[in-house]
Enzyme design. Structure first.
Site, PDB file in Angstrom:
ATOM      1  N   HIS A   1       0.780  -1.048   0.035  1.00  0.00           N
ATOM      2  CA  HIS A   1      -0.112  -0.021   0.049  1.00  0.00           C
ATOM      3  C   HIS A   1       0.824   1.373   0.069  1.00  0.00           C
ATOM      4  O   HIS A   1       0.563   2.200  -0.537  1.00  0.00           O
ATOM      5  CB  HIS A   1      -0.976   0.000   1.123  1.00  0.00           C
ATOM      6  CG  HIS A   1      -1.846  -0.935   1.146  1.00  0.00           C
ATOM      7  ND1 HIS A   1      -3.462  -0.301   0.889  1.00  0.00           N
ATOM      8  CD2 HIS A   1      -2.383  -2.236   0.928  1.00  0.00           C
ATOM      9  CE1 HIS A   1      -4.263  -1.324   0.879  1.00  0.00           C
ATOM     10  NE2 HIS A   1      -3.615  -2.406   0.834  1.00  0.00           N
TER      11      HIS A   1
ATOM     12  N   ARG B   1       2.371   1.951  -3.359  1.00  0.00           N
ATOM     13  CA  ARG B   1       1.493   2.229  -4.483  1.00  0.00           C
ATOM     14  C   ARG B   1       1.103   3.987  -4.255  1.00  0.00           C
ATOM     15  O   ARG B   1       1.024   4.250  -5.322  1.00  0.00           O
ATOM     16  CB  ARG B   1       0.184   1.683  -4.306  1.00  0.00           C
ATOM     17  CG  ARG B   1       0.068   0.672  -4.953  1.00  0.00           C
ATOM     18  CD  ARG B   1      -1.168  -0.306  -5.177  1.00  0.00           C
ATOM     19  NE  ARG B   1      -2.220  -0.111  -4.263  1.00  0.00           N
ATOM     20  CZ  ARG B   1      -2.558  -1.263  -3.811  1.00  0.00           C
ATOM     21  NH1 ARG B   1      -1.965  -2.237  -3.651  1.00  0.00           N
ATOM     22  NH2 ARG B   1      -3.433  -0.807  -2.468  1.00  0.00           N
TER      23      ARG B   1
END
Length: 187
Positions: A59, A62
Site C-alpha cells: 500500500h 503504491r
C-alpha cells in the site's frame, strides 16, 4: 442509526479481500484533483507478522510520495474532524477500524459508530472510505468472527446513506452501486 442527506463529499468503496478495492479508491483519489491525505486505520505491522508487513508495504509503495499519511488506529472520527480544505481523505480501511473496537460492549460500540457517522457527514473535506465485504459465504466459526462480520456490515449500512457514491469492487472490476442499485427499505 444516523439519518442525513447524502453528502456529495462521501464515497464508499466495498469489496472482498484482494478484490482491488484499495487500488480503485486510490485511483479515484488520484483523479480527484485534490491533495490527498491517506488515513490508515490499521496497526503498524509487528516484526513477527511478515504477511501483514508485506501488505502494508504494498500500500505504501503504491501511494504517490506527495500524499500525506495519517496513522489513526481507532481515533478515526477524531482525526476526520481535524482535516481542513483543500483536500480529500482516503480512509483505508473500515475493517481494521472495526477490528480495533471488537472489545467494546454494544452501547460503547454504538456510540463510536455514531461519532464516526457524524464526523464523516460533517468532515470539511471529501471522504473516500474503503471497507471489506464479509459474510458472503462461510459463517465464521468463532463468536469474535461473527461479531466482526455483523459490526462491519451494520457500519456499512449506517454510512451508506451519507454517501453520494458507493462502489463494489470484485475481481478487479468496479461496479457503481449508486447507479445500478437501490437502497433496501428499513421497514
Amino acid at each position: 442509526m444516523v439519518a442525513a442527506d447524502p453528502s456529495p463529499t462521501c464515497t464508499l468503496v466495498l469489496g472482498p479481500a484482494r478484490s482491488g478495492k484499495s487500488r480503485w479508491a486510490e485511483h479515484l483519489a488520484k483523479h480527484s484533483g485534490l491533495p490527498v491525505t491517506y488515513v490508515a486505520t490499521g496497526p503498524r505491522p509487528s516484526l513477527d507478522d511478515a504477511a501483514w508487513a508485506a501488505r502494508v508495504q504494498n500500500h505504501v509503495i503504491r501511494r504517490p510520495s506527495h500524499w500525506t499519511t495519517m496513522e489513526v488506529d481507532f481515533a478515526l472520527a477524531q482525526e476526520l474532524r481535524c482535516l481542513k480544505p483543500p483536500g480529500l481523505a482516503l480512509v483505508d480501511s473500515l475493517g481494521t477500524w472495526v477490528a480495533a473496537g471488537l472489545n467494546l460492549d454494544s452501547p460503547a460500540w454504538q456510540q463510536r459508530t455514531a461519532e464516526l457517522a457524524h464526523s464523516v457527514s460533517s468532515c470539511a473535506v471529501p471522504v473516500l472510505m474503503v471497507s471489506e465485504q464479509t459474510g458472503w459465504g462461510v459463517v465464521p466459526p468463532t463468536a469474535i468472527g461473527g461479531l466482526f462480520r455483523d459490526r462491519l456490515g451494520s457500519l456499512e449500512q449506517q454510512l451508506a446513506p451519507l454517501c453520494s457514491a458507493i462502489w463494489l469492487v470484485i475481481a478487479g472490476r468496479a461496479l457503481n452501486l449508486t447507479s445500478l442499485g437501490m437502497a433496501v427499505p428499513t421497514d
